[in-house]
Design an enzyme around this catalytic site. Structure first.
Site, PDB file in Angstrom:
ATOM      1  CG  ASP A   1       0.625  -1.274   5.418  1.00 33.96           C
ATOM      2  OD1 ASP A   1       1.206  -0.276   4.960  1.00 33.96           O
ATOM      3  OD2 ASP A   1       0.581  -2.360   4.812  1.00 33.96           O
TER       4      ASP A   1
ATOM      5  CD  GLU B   1       1.403  -2.836   1.536  1.00 36.66           C
ATOM      6  OE1 GLU B   1       2.054  -1.809   1.737  1.00 36.66           O
ATOM      7  OE2 GLU B   1       0.447  -2.879   0.727  1.00 36.66           O
TER       8      GLU B   1
ATOM      9  CB  ALA C   1      -4.988   2.418   3.338  1.00 33.85           C
ATOM     10  CG  ASP C   2      -2.971   3.174  -2.160  1.00 30.83           C
ATOM     11  OD1 ASP C   2      -2.049   4.000  -2.124  1.00 30.83           O
ATOM     12  OD2 ASP C   2      -2.782   1.948  -2.295  1.00 30.83           O
TER      13      ASP C   2
ATOM     14  N   GLY D   1       1.817   1.454  -3.654  1.00 28.80           N
ATOM     15  CA  GLY D   1       3.278   1.343  -3.609  1.00 28.80           C
ATOM     16  C   GLY D   1       3.777  -0.009  -4.111  1.00 28.80           C
TER      17      GLY D   1
ATOM     18  CE  LYS E   1      -3.109   8.039   1.368  1.00 25.69           C
ATOM     19  NZ  LYS E   1      -1.893   7.588   2.024  1.00 25.69           N
TER      20      LYS E   1
ATOM     21  N   GLY F   1       5.170   2.345   2.277  1.00 35.18           N
ATOM     22  CA  GLY F   1       4.637   3.596   1.737  1.00 35.18           C
ATOM     23  C   GLY F   1       5.120   4.777   2.559  1.00 35.18           C
ATOM     24  CB  SER F   2       4.957   8.427   1.950  1.00 37.78           C
ATOM     25  OG  SER F   2       3.560   8.563   1.760  1.00 37.78           O
ATOM     26  CB  THR F   3       1.364   6.880   5.761  1.00 34.52           C
ATOM     27  OG1 THR F   3       0.838   7.579   4.633  1.00 34.52           O
ATOM     28  CG2 THR F   3       0.713   7.387   7.036  1.00 34.52           C
TER      29      THR F   3
HETATM   30  C1  5RP Z   1       1.846   0.138  -0.614  1.00 35.03           C
HETATM   31  C2  5RP Z   1       0.589   0.579   0.022  1.00 35.03           C
HETATM   32  C3  5RP Z   1       0.632   1.861   0.774  1.00 35.03           C
HETATM   33  O1  5RP Z   1       0.226   1.632   2.078  1.00 35.03           O
HETATM   34  C4  5RP Z   1      -0.286   2.838   0.110  1.00 35.03           C
HETATM   35  O2  5RP Z   1       0.113   2.958  -1.233  1.00 35.03           O
HETATM   36  C5  5RP Z   1      -0.257   4.192   0.807  1.00 35.03           C
HETATM   37  O3  5RP Z   1       0.957   4.801   0.573  1.00 35.03           O
HETATM   38  P1  5RP Z   1       1.277   6.256   1.107  1.00 35.03           P
HETATM   39  O4  5RP Z   1       1.320   6.167   2.589  1.00 35.03           O
HETATM   40  O5  5RP Z   1       2.605   6.595   0.498  1.00 35.03           O
HETATM   41  O6  5RP Z   1       0.185   7.179   0.627  1.00 35.03           O
HETATM   42  O7  5RP Z   1      -0.430  -0.032  -0.045  1.00 35.03           O
HETATM   43  O8  5RP Z   1       1.643  -1.016  -1.354  1.00 35.03           O
END
Ligand code: 5RP
Length: 232
Positions: free
Chosen positions: A83, A105, A85-86, A99, A123, A29-31
């Site tokens: 990692d 994951e 998270a949403d 993502g 979030k 994901g972007s983070t």
């Molecule tokens: C991918 C995920 C990501 O960690 C989640 O979607 C967060 O993404 P982002 O950092 O782009 O907001 O679970 O499967």
């Protein structure tokens, strides 16, 4: 401070958890991508570390940065996974899979001694569910599986539209070759109950509720950083 800068601040702070010689899971994901960039810079500066990526996208990014990589088959037990998270709550329960990488994951997080989530403050929620819950399903019999997912969710007190993920007119296919249902339940009052109910639906490969997997969250907001759970 915008969300993107908050993500970067959280990723920077996560480096405090990374120690020399560690086996490290790299999220998606972007983070997480910001964290991977920072790890790449540390590796260039001589950090000795071995990493397992949670997706093909992260594998490509890490490879390009020269980060030493292994698979979970080479290294079935990791020290730490970092990692994104949403959504997350104060009890470190997560929704992941926005993502599309939730299966790998979750496997990588479960193989890690510790999981640290990095996120922007938007979030962190009181109750999970405003972000649609991703549920990865086998490509066989998707209408039947979706109906059983609806039943299981209803029994766990959750209701709402369930959509097969579609990107640019094509069904989204995960790294594992599966489809994803995005479940707009709005409010998941009992994530444990819902997670268990979804787990026993035939055709469900994995769901995006991470319960009892995350040990710490680094949440960056406009006023600074909040750490929930374990310190470095
Ligand atoms: C991918 C995920 C990501 O960690 C989640 O979607 C967060 O993404 P982002 O950092 O782009 O907001 O679970 O499967």
């Amino acid at each position: 401070m915008d969300a993107d800068t908050q993500k970067l601040r959280a990723a920077e702070r996560a480096l405090d958890y990374v120690k020399r010689g560690m086996k490290l899971g790299l999220g998606t994901g972007s983070t997480a991508a910001k964290f991977v960039d920072l790890v790449g810079a540390r590796v260039k500066d001589g950090l000795n570390i071995l990493c397992v990526p949670t997706s093909e996208a992260t594998r490509k990014q890490a490879e390009a940065l020269g980060i030493p990589l292994a698979t979970l088959d080479d290294e079935p037990s990791l020290d730490l996974t970092v990692d994104g998270a949403d959504q997350l709550d104060e009890q470190l329960r997560l929704i992941k899979g926005g993502g599309g990488a939730l299966l790998r994951e979750k496997i990588v997080a479960a193989a890690s001694q510790r999981m640290v989530v990095i996120a922007d403050a938007g979030k962190l929620v009181d109750v999970l569910g405003a972000f649609p819950l991703p549920v990865e399903i086998d490509r066989f019999g998707i209408r039947a599986t979706r109906a059983r997912v609806e039943d299981a969710a209803r029994e766990a007190g959750c209701d709402g539209p369930i959509a097969l993920r579609n990107i640019d007119g094509q069904n989204f296919v995960s790294d594992g070759g599966n489809y994803i249902l995005d479940c707009s339940f709005s409010r998941i009052a009992d994530p444990v109950k819902l997670g268990l109910a979804l787990s026993i639906v035939p055709g469900v490969v994995e769901h995006g509720l991470f319960v009892d997997l995350c040990d710490a969250a680094i949440v960056a907001g406009p006023d600074g950083i909040q750490i929930i759970g374990e310190g470095p």
